[in-house]
Structure formats: C-alpha cells, structure tokens
Design a protein around this motif. Structure first.
Motif, PDB file in Angstrom:
ATOM      1  N   THR A 241       0.877  13.896  -8.325  1.00 21.38           N
ATOM      2  CA  THR A 241       1.529  14.991  -7.600  1.00 21.38           C
ATOM      3  C   THR A 241       0.563  15.643  -6.619  1.00 21.38           C
ATOM      4  O   THR A 241       0.886  15.847  -5.444  1.00 21.38           O
ATOM      5  CB  THR A 241       2.052  16.046  -8.587  1.00 21.38           C
ATOM      6  N   VAL A 242      -0.627  15.972  -7.111  1.00 22.46           N
ATOM      7  CA  VAL A 242      -1.627  16.627  -6.258  1.00 22.46           C
ATOM      8  C   VAL A 242      -2.113  15.686  -5.166  1.00 22.46           C
ATOM      9  O   VAL A 242      -2.303  16.088  -4.014  1.00 22.46           O
ATOM     10  CB  VAL A 242      -2.817  17.130  -7.113  1.00 22.46           C
ATOM     11  N   LEU A 243      -2.293  14.402  -5.505  1.00 17.64           N
ATOM     12  CA  LEU A 243      -2.758  13.425  -4.519  1.00 17.64           C
ATOM     13  C   LEU A 243      -1.799  13.332  -3.342  1.00 17.64           C
ATOM     14  O   LEU A 243      -2.205  13.438  -2.176  1.00 17.64           O
ATOM     15  CB  LEU A 243      -2.919  12.048  -5.171  1.00 17.64           C
ATOM     16  N   VAL A 244      -0.507  13.123  -3.618  1.00 13.76           N
ATOM     17  CA  VAL A 244       0.483  12.997  -2.537  1.00 13.76           C
ATOM     18  C   VAL A 244       0.581  14.293  -1.751  1.00 13.76           C
ATOM     19  O   VAL A 244       0.657  14.282  -0.512  1.00 13.76           O
ATOM     20  CB  VAL A 244       1.862  12.608  -3.117  1.00 13.76           C
ATOM     21  N   LEU A 245       0.580  15.424  -2.458  1.00 18.02           N
ATOM     22  CA  LEU A 245       0.668  16.723  -1.787  1.00 18.02           C
ATOM     23  C   LEU A 245      -0.501  16.938  -0.848  1.00 18.02           C
ATOM     24  O   LEU A 245      -0.325  17.353   0.317  1.00 18.02           O
ATOM     25  CB  LEU A 245       0.721  17.834  -2.841  1.00 18.02           C
ATOM     26  N   MET A 246      -1.722  16.643  -1.304  1.00 17.25           N
ATOM     27  CA  MET A 246      -2.906  16.879  -0.485  1.00 17.25           C
ATOM     28  C   MET A 246      -3.034  15.865   0.648  1.00 17.25           C
ATOM     29  O   MET A 246      -3.485  16.218   1.750  1.00 17.25           O
ATOM     30  CB  MET A 246      -4.164  16.856  -1.361  1.00 17.25           C
ATOM     31  N   LEU A 247      -2.660  14.617   0.408  1.00 15.45           N
ATOM     32  CA  LEU A 247      -2.673  13.626   1.487  1.00 15.45           C
ATOM     33  C   LEU A 247      -1.759  14.067   2.619  1.00 15.45           C
ATOM     34  O   LEU A 247      -2.104  13.945   3.808  1.00 15.45           O
ATOM     35  CB  LEU A 247      -2.218  12.258   0.965  1.00 15.45           C
ATOM     36  N   ILE A 329      15.982   8.486   3.308  1.00 12.40           N
ATOM     37  CA  ILE A 329      14.594   8.666   2.850  1.00 12.40           C
ATOM     38  C   ILE A 329      14.563   9.496   1.582  1.00 12.40           C
ATOM     39  O   ILE A 329      13.712   9.285   0.703  1.00 12.40           O
ATOM     40  CB  ILE A 329      13.731   9.314   3.961  1.00 12.40           C
ATOM     41  N   SER A 330      15.494  10.442   1.439  1.00 18.09           N
ATOM     42  CA  SER A 330      15.576  11.240   0.215  1.00 18.09           C
ATOM     43  C   SER A 330      15.937  10.362  -0.971  1.00 18.09           C
ATOM     44  O   SER A 330      15.336  10.461  -2.042  1.00 18.09           O
ATOM     45  CB  SER A 330      16.623  12.344   0.388  1.00 18.09           C
ATOM     46  N   SER A 331      16.917   9.478  -0.788  1.00 15.60           N
ATOM     47  CA  SER A 331      17.328   8.578  -1.864  1.00 15.60           C
ATOM     48  C   SER A 331      16.189   7.658  -2.272  1.00 15.60           C
ATOM     49  O   SER A 331      15.918   7.467  -3.463  1.00 15.60           O
ATOM     50  CB  SER A 331      18.540   7.747  -1.420  1.00 15.60           C
ATOM     51  N   VAL A 332      15.490   7.106  -1.288  1.00 11.75           N
ATOM     52  CA  VAL A 332      14.367   6.205  -1.573  1.00 11.75           C
ATOM     53  C   VAL A 332      13.250   6.956  -2.300  1.00 11.75           C
ATOM     54  O   VAL A 332      12.636   6.433  -3.237  1.00 11.75           O
ATOM     55  CB  VAL A 332      13.825   5.589  -0.265  1.00 11.75           C
ATOM     56  N   THR A 333      13.002   8.195  -1.890  1.00 13.81           N
ATOM     57  CA  THR A 333      11.969   9.007  -2.532  1.00 13.81           C
ATOM     58  C   THR A 333      12.271   9.203  -4.009  1.00 13.81           C
ATOM     59  O   THR A 333      11.387   9.063  -4.867  1.00 13.81           O
ATOM     60  CB  THR A 333      11.860  10.384  -1.853  1.00 13.81           C
ATOM     61  N   TYR A 334      13.525   9.515  -4.328  1.00 15.36           N
ATOM     62  CA  TYR A 334      13.909   9.753  -5.713  1.00 15.36           C
ATOM     63  C   TYR A 334      13.952   8.453  -6.530  1.00 15.36           C
ATOM     64  O   TYR A 334      13.418   8.398  -7.634  1.00 15.36           O
ATOM     65  CB  TYR A 334      15.281  10.434  -5.769  1.00 15.36           C
ATOM     66  N   ILE A 335      14.575   7.426  -5.996  1.00 14.39           N
ATOM     67  CA  ILE A 335      14.757   6.184  -6.758  1.00 14.39           C
ATOM     68  C   ILE A 335      13.465   5.386  -6.870  1.00 14.39           C
ATOM     69  O   ILE A 335      13.152   4.829  -7.929  1.00 14.39           O
ATOM     70  CB  ILE A 335      15.855   5.304  -6.122  1.00 14.39           C
ATOM     71  N   CYS A 336      12.689   5.321  -5.794  1.00 16.82           N
ATOM     72  CA  CYS A 336      11.505   4.453  -5.779  1.00 16.82           C
ATOM     73  C   CYS A 336      10.180   5.208  -5.751  1.00 16.82           C
ATOM     74  O   CYS A 336       9.133   4.577  -5.852  1.00 16.82           O
ATOM     75  CB  CYS A 336      11.564   3.508  -4.577  1.00 16.82           C
ATOM     76  N   SER A 337      10.194   6.524  -5.581  1.00 16.33           N
ATOM     77  CA  SER A 337       9.018   7.391  -5.552  1.00 16.33           C
ATOM     78  C   SER A 337       8.378   7.434  -4.164  1.00 16.33           C
ATOM     79  O   SER A 337       8.589   6.536  -3.340  1.00 16.33           O
ATOM     80  CB  SER A 337       7.990   7.006  -6.621  1.00 16.33           C
ATOM     81  N   PRO A 338       7.580   8.467  -3.882  1.00 18.99           N
ATOM     82  CA  PRO A 338       7.004   8.698  -2.555  1.00 18.99           C
ATOM     83  C   PRO A 338       6.233   7.538  -1.919  1.00 18.99           C
ATOM     84  O   PRO A 338       6.252   7.415  -0.690  1.00 18.99           O
ATOM     85  CB  PRO A 338       6.081   9.909  -2.791  1.00 18.99           C
ATOM     86  N   PRO A 339       5.515   6.682  -2.683  1.00 21.41           N
ATOM     87  CA  PRO A 339       4.797   5.597  -2.014  1.00 21.41           C
ATOM     88  C   PRO A 339       5.673   4.685  -1.157  1.00 21.41           C
ATOM     89  O   PRO A 339       5.166   3.996  -0.271  1.00 21.41           O
ATOM     90  CB  PRO A 339       4.186   4.818  -3.199  1.00 21.41           C
ATOM     91  N   ILE A 354       8.846  10.974   7.515  1.00 21.81           N
ATOM     92  CA  ILE A 354       7.775  10.735   6.549  1.00 21.81           C
ATOM     93  C   ILE A 354       7.372  12.022   5.834  1.00 21.81           C
ATOM     94  O   ILE A 354       7.319  12.077   4.602  1.00 21.81           O
ATOM     95  CB  ILE A 354       6.542  10.105   7.229  1.00 21.81           C
ATOM     96  N   ALA A 355       7.079  13.068   6.599  1.00 19.64           N
ATOM     97  CA  ALA A 355       6.614  14.312   5.995  1.00 19.64           C
ATOM     98  C   ALA A 355       7.648  14.907   5.050  1.00 19.64           C
ATOM     99  O   ALA A 355       7.331  15.335   3.939  1.00 19.64           O
ATOM    100  CB  ALA A 355       6.244  15.322   7.081  1.00 19.64           C
ATOM    101  N   SER A 356       8.922  14.934   5.479  1.00 24.25           N
ATOM    102  CA  SER A 356       9.968  15.499   4.623  1.00 24.25           C
ATOM    103  C   SER A 356      10.185  14.643   3.388  1.00 24.25           C
ATOM    104  O   SER A 356      10.417  15.158   2.285  1.00 24.25           O
ATOM    105  CB  SER A 356      11.279  15.658   5.401  1.00 24.25           C
ATOM    106  N   GLY A 357      10.108  13.312   3.538  1.00 26.41           N
ATOM    107  CA  GLY A 357      10.276  12.422   2.389  1.00 26.41           C
ATOM    108  C   GLY A 357       9.190  12.636   1.350  1.00 26.41           C
ATOM    109  O   GLY A 357       9.463  12.690   0.142  1.00 26.41           O
ATOM    110  N   ALA A 359       7.423  15.373   0.973  1.00 29.32           N
ATOM    111  CA  ALA A 359       7.583  16.716   0.403  1.00 29.32           C
ATOM    112  C   ALA A 359       8.635  16.712  -0.703  1.00 29.32           C
ATOM    113  O   ALA A 359       8.452  17.308  -1.771  1.00 29.32           O
ATOM    114  CB  ALA A 359       7.974  17.710   1.498  1.00 29.32           C
ATOM    115  N   ILE A 360       9.741  16.018  -0.459  1.00 26.40           N
ATOM    116  CA  ILE A 360      10.788  15.893  -1.476  1.00 26.40           C
ATOM    117  C   ILE A 360      10.232  15.179  -2.705  1.00 26.40           C
ATOM    118  O   ILE A 360      10.514  15.551  -3.848  1.00 26.40           O
ATOM    119  CB  ILE A 360      12.001  15.126  -0.910  1.00 26.40           C
ATOM    120  N   GLY A 361       9.405  14.176  -2.464  1.00 25.18           N
ATOM    121  CA  GLY A 361       8.825  13.420  -3.572  1.00 25.18           C
ATOM    122  C   GLY A 361       7.918  14.255  -4.448  1.00 25.18           C
ATOM    123  O   GLY A 361       7.912  14.108  -5.674  1.00 25.18           O
ATOM    124  N   VAL A 362       7.145  15.137  -3.836  1.00 25.37           N
ATOM    125  CA  VAL A 362       6.255  16.013  -4.604  1.00 25.37           C
ATOM    126  C   VAL A 362       7.069  16.926  -5.515  1.00 25.37           C
ATOM    127  O   VAL A 362       6.727  17.128  -6.691  1.00 25.37           O
ATOM    128  CB  VAL A 362       5.362  16.844  -3.656  1.00 25.37           C
TER     129      VAL A 362
END
Length: 382
Positions: A241-247, A329-339, A354-357, A359-362
């Motif tokens: 969580t922190v890694l994705v947020l800080m990146l 991008i929201s669906s992909v973030t939830y189903i497959c995770s931010p990476p 990218i940025a919004s996706g 953020a939703i993932g975090v």
C-alpha cells in the motif's frame, strides 16, 4: 542455466521485436503490442519450463511495475482537479464487487464448504489484491487447500477477464459509455509533441538519448528507493500500500520539475517496462494446472464475481455517466490490483487514467481486509 538466461533475454527483448512488427505490419499494429505480447506469453509459458522459470517470472513481474510507474508520471502536466468520475468509479467499483459477492453467495456459495469465508476472501482480493487474500486466509482460518485452489482459479479467470478487455472490451465500452475525450474531467493532462511519431524509441541509443535515459533511470531509482524504504518502515502488512502510494505521489511531485518533465522519453521507457511485465505475467498462466475436479461451485462463484462486478460497473457508469476509460481502469484496479493499471492504460492509449487508477488501488488495498472480514461475517448470517 542456459535455458534460464535465454528465457530472461526473451522476456526483455521480445517487446522490442513486437514493437518493430507493429510498425511494419499494419494488422499487428491494430491488434496492439500488449495483446500480442499476452498471446506470446501464454504460448511460451505453456511450452517451455526451464528449472528456474518461476523465479525469473517472479523477479521480472515484481520489478517492472515499480520501475514503470514513476517514469510514466514524470511527463504529466497536472492542471485540473475535478475528480467526479474517479470518485464515482471508486465507490461504484466497491459496491459492484460487494453486490456480486452477495449475489454469488446465494447462487454458488451456500453449497460450498466455508462459503461465507470464501465470499469474504473474494471481497478482499477483488477490492484489494493478493496480499489481502493471504491476510484474510489467516484472519478467517481458511483451509490451505481451499486457499491454493482459489488462488489458482483467480489467476486463470483474471487472465480471461484481461484477455476480454484487451480484445473487445475496451472498444465495446467506449461505444456504449460516455467518451473520455468529451465528458472526462482529466485529473492529469499529459502533453507530448511526439504522440503521433511511429517510433518513439528512435535515437534512444544516441549520445543524447543515452544521457537522457541515464538521468531518468537515476531519478527513477531514487523515487523507488525512497518509496520502498518507507514501505519497509510501515511493516509487511502495509508495504505494498505504502509503496504504490509513494511511487505515485513522488512520481507526480517530480513531474513538476521542468527539467525532468521536458525529457520526452520518460513515458516510453516506462512503457517498455510495462511491455516486459505484460509478456511475463501472461507466461505465468499455466493452463495445465486448470483442473475443475470437484470444485465447480468455487470456480462458478469466482467467475461470477469477476464478470458480474464488471457488468455492474458498466451499468453504474451508464447511470452516473462515468466515462468508459475511467470505468475500465477502475475495474482492472479492483480485479487485478494496481500493478496492472499501467498495462491497461497502455492498451487504451490513455495515460491520463494512470494516476486515478493507482489512487483507487491504494484505497482498495487499505479497505480490502476490512471489507472482506465484514462480508464473511455478514454472509455467515444469511
């Protein structure tokens, strides 16, 4: 050893070959490099199995996305702050997953041992990620065999879900949902003078090109180092969580530096890392391990949640006028995770999501364990 070296070189160099083909062969260019690399990855991953293949896949897939995220954000000019579509996509995405898990429980879950716990795990993994799945397994005391089976099914069905989006889903949703160019209030507007250049990698090995690449990778390494360090300080449960947020945060912060933002190759270098990620992830879909056996109900439940939540998100997007790319991008973030966000953004040719996706993932990472535990308790009482 030789086989492992050759496989590593293949994963790293294959995107260059595919990009060359996309420029030379029109129909391959129309298919797009991400889908072509996905197909190549499936074929290679199921035909060749060097002894160290799993380790190579794990190292490359884990390294590529952190390398790519800051680079893909460096060239952005953040000008508008409206977040209506992103906020609605975040909320409706969670509602869609919770609704699909609940409906699927009545269709499949009641006939499955530990069905309520499985519903909780599905809620966690499809609002957060694999780390949430593992955490909920421990929290809920789920059987190890059930966990392994669920994780295996998740990899295969999520792969089919991504294949659907990459092949026809993106185009379909753009036809039936509001267009991002007309109704999407961009959170990040990224301008590039060479968007229409056929070969954005031309001149990259020149003296100036190598100098620019070196500087970008140095800044990228600093961002990754700081992000990873803060992630380690936060502890294992919060590292990702922190890694994705800080990146994301540091990548955006660096984009305000004119010198870095003017380096036009940052996005393209980041994209190449995502191309490597795409072929590596696809090669991890071992179809020989896809055995249904006596777990048809579990497979049905998981499949229903993935595609059911996608359908619900499309319906919500129609109702609330969420643009197609933000919904996707929201669906992909939830189903497959931010990476997987940068990869899908590349397939959509829309870096603005990218940025919004991410953020939703975090938010999903942080909420996944809580939602999963609450859902397991609720379903147990139904």
């Amino acid at each position: 050893m030789i086989g492992n070296i050759l496989m590593t070189l293949f994963f790293i160099l294959a995107p260059a070959g595919v990009l060359w083909l996309c420029r030379r062969v029109s129909w391959i260019g129309k298919v797009g490099p991400v889908l072509v690399l996905y197909i190549m990855g499936i074929i290679v991953g199921n035909l060749f199995h060097p002894s160290g293949m799993a380790q190579i896949q794990d190292i490359l897939s884990s390294a590529m996305v952190p390398l790519a995220i800051p680079l893909m954000l460096f060239g952005c000019r953040f000008r508008k702050s409206s977040t209506r579509s992103q906020l609605l996509a975040l909320i409706t995405g969670i509602v869609a997953v919770v609704s699909a898990v609940t409906a699927g429980f009545f269709l499949f879950g009641k006939g499955i041992p530990e069905g309520a716990k499985i519903g909780g795990m599905l809620t966690g993994v499809y609002t957060g990620g694999t780390m949430n799945l593992a955490a909920l397994k421990a929290m809920l005391g789920v059987d190890e065999g059930t966990f392994i089976l669920l994780n295996s099914y998740d990899m295969v069905i999520s792969f089919l879900y991504l294949t659907f989006l990459l092949s026809i889903g993106i185009k379909l949703f753009r036809k039936i949902l509001p267009n991002s160019g007309e109704s999407f209030d961009e959170a990040a507007e990224c301008d590039r003078a060479d968007d229409k250049v056929k070969n954005p990698y031309s001149g990259i090995f020149s003296k100036d090109g190598l100098k620019e690449v070196g500087m970008l990778l140095l800044v990228d390494a600093v961002v990754i180092g700081v992000s990873a360090g803060l992630g380690l300080l936060a502890g294992d449960g919060w590292f990702m969580t922190v890694l994705v947020l800080m990146l994301t945060t540091l990548g955006i912060a660096v984009s305000f530096n004119r010198k870095v933002r003017s380096m036009e190759r940052s996005y393209d270098i980041g994209m190449y890392f995502i191309y490597v990620f795409s072929i590596v992830v696809a090669s991890m879909a071992d179809l020989s391990k896809f055995e249904i056996g006596d777990s048809l109900g579990l497979l049905g439940y998981l499949t229903f949640v993935i595609f059911g939540s996608l359908l619900l998100q499309v319906l919500f997007a129609r109702i609330f006028r969420i643009d197609s790319d933000t919904m996707t991008i929201s669906s992909v973030t939830y189903i497959c995770s931010p990476p997987f966000v940068p990869m899908m953004a590349a397939a959509m040719k829309n870096r603005n999501v990218i940025a919004s996706g991410l953020a939703i993932g975090v938010v999903g990472y942080a909420a996944g364990n809580y939602l999963g535990f609450l859902m397991s308790q609720l379903l147990a009482r139904l």
